[in-house]
Design a protein around this motif. Sequence first.
Motif, PDB file in Angstrom:
ATOM      1  N   LEU A  82       1.019  -9.110   6.585  1.00  0.00           N
ATOM      2  CA  LEU A  82      -0.265  -8.422   6.410  1.00  0.00           C
ATOM      3  C   LEU A  82      -0.149  -7.298   5.377  1.00  0.00           C
ATOM      4  O   LEU A  82       0.744  -6.452   5.455  1.00  0.00           O
ATOM      5  N   GLU A  83      -1.072  -7.312   4.406  1.00  0.00           N
ATOM      6  CA  GLU A  83      -1.173  -6.251   3.398  1.00  0.00           C
ATOM      7  C   GLU A  83       0.124  -6.077   2.616  1.00  0.00           C
ATOM      8  O   GLU A  83       0.702  -4.999   2.532  1.00  0.00           O
ATOM      9  N   ASN A  84       0.579  -7.172   2.043  1.00  0.00           N
ATOM     10  CA  ASN A  84       1.750  -7.138   1.178  1.00  0.00           C
ATOM     11  C   ASN A  84       1.345  -7.611  -0.218  1.00  0.00           C
ATOM     12  O   ASN A  84       0.159  -7.778  -0.498  1.00  0.00           O
ATOM     13  N   GLY A  85       2.317  -7.829  -1.092  1.00  0.00           N
ATOM     14  CA  GLY A  85       2.035  -8.314  -2.440  1.00  0.00           C
ATOM     15  C   GLY A  85       2.495  -9.735  -2.650  1.00  0.00           C
ATOM     16  O   GLY A  85       2.804 -10.124  -3.781  1.00  0.00           O
ATOM     17  N   LEU A  86       2.542 -10.530  -1.588  1.00  0.00           N
ATOM     18  CA  LEU A  86       3.061 -11.887  -1.657  1.00  0.00           C
ATOM     19  C   LEU A  86       2.162 -12.788  -2.502  1.00  0.00           C
ATOM     20  O   LEU A  86       0.929 -12.671  -2.476  1.00  0.00           O
ATOM     21  N   THR A  87       2.794 -13.702  -3.244  1.00  0.00           N
ATOM     22  CA  THR A  87       2.061 -14.627  -4.116  1.00  0.00           C
ATOM     23  C   THR A  87       2.502 -16.058  -3.840  1.00  0.00           C
ATOM     24  O   THR A  87       3.372 -16.310  -3.011  1.00  0.00           O
TER      25      THR A  87
END
Length: 487
Positions: free
Chosen positions: A184-189
């Motif tokens: 949750l609320e990360n910068g994962l792509t």
Amino acid sequence: MMMSNHKTPMKGLIFIIGCSLLVMLSSRVWGEGDEGVMLAPMEMNDREAMYTVIQGFVGKWWNGSDLYPDPCGWTPIQGVSCDFFDGFWYVTALNIGPIHDNSLTCSSNPEFKSELFSLQHLKSLSFFSCFNSPHRHPISIPPANWEMLSGSLESLEFRSNQGLVGPIPEILGTLRNAKSLVLLENGLTGELPITLGNLKKLKRLVISQNRLTGRIPISLGGLLRDVLILDLSGNSFSGSIPSSLGAMDSLVKLDLSRNQLEGEIPCELGRLKNLTLLDLSRNKLCGDLGNWGVHHLRSLKELMLSNNSIGGNLSSVEWKKMEGLEILDLGNMELTGGIPESITELRWLRYMGMNENKLTGNIPLKIGDLPRLGGMYVNGNNLTGELKFSGWFYGKMGRRFGAWGNPNMCYPVWLKSTGTVPYGVSPCQQAGSSSRSDSGKEGRKLSQVSKLGKELLLSSSTGSINGVNGVWCCIFMLLLLLLIRIS
């Protein structure tokens, strides 16, 4: 003397009882029995691995020297939990981040240590606001070794880590005992790994507010039958909603909002009998509101479909079957037709949003009787008529009643005296204003006739016409007055 002999045995008895209690108390505190393990040692390899792991996240300055006898003893670390196995303490939970005042806080350049995967009894692992430097020190979820925790790990969470970038590793699909996966609320792509469908014991899957793209894998719905919460909101997923999600019989919450999903809502979603929340808002969905059987979701409490081009008519839904509904958000959906009377049967409704549509007709007066309604927005439609809700209703709702942007809607003039009028709505035109206008026109007509009669009378009095003609002129004038009065 006899009293002295009596007291001596009594003192001895008291002494014996006291010693017995002391022995029992000491055995409870110092290590005998199931709960007397406070001074038991921590397994050496587990201890060294945990120290190395923590140093990797918080910095090498930390060595646990102020802990006695270790993190599982009398001075535990906030965020570290242990359990007792075969005479030794082992780490079972590791929570990194500023959750509490004395929690372990990450350094500016944290890193994963391989020793993390040797914590053989680890059940819960979470990182909160730990990796926060996406530009200076980005970090990714380790792509290997997670299978070493597959027998123990039940919960894995990464929350509010803007510096956590890169893809979700496919190897997370090996965590066969995982019950909760929260990213949750990360910068994962990247795309959602198909391997997540292997997590058969999952109860909660939250992969929200990242930068993920691609389609939602069909396998999620077909394999994850025990999931209670599925939240994929706040990403950039595209394509259609998989119909296989309708097979997730246990779902209580389904949130796919704020993505790029398109196409029609699959009818299979109408089979989710246990669903209490459905949020598909802010996508590119189309179709018709009543086509996919939304009224079959009888357990639903929150329905959010706003900001889609779904369209349709509110009357096509059997609202009575959804009597437990509390939140209804259908704003900006290109809905047509009127607001049906059946909406007023939703006695638990707390919020109703139908703004920015193409609705017509009057608002049902019974809506004002809904006991729990605290917010209602119907602004930006083509609704008409007089808003005849009570002054108490407007006072209760305040600015939470939005009806502006409906040009042909008005409120009764008497509401002005109460000081509570609907914001942005004009008062109705007074009925008496039109009658006064008509009477003014009639007065002008009568004035013109009176002027004509006056001229006739003056002409007869001056002898311009004979007496007989004067009488006929008077009769003519009276008939003319009568005809105009009737008209």
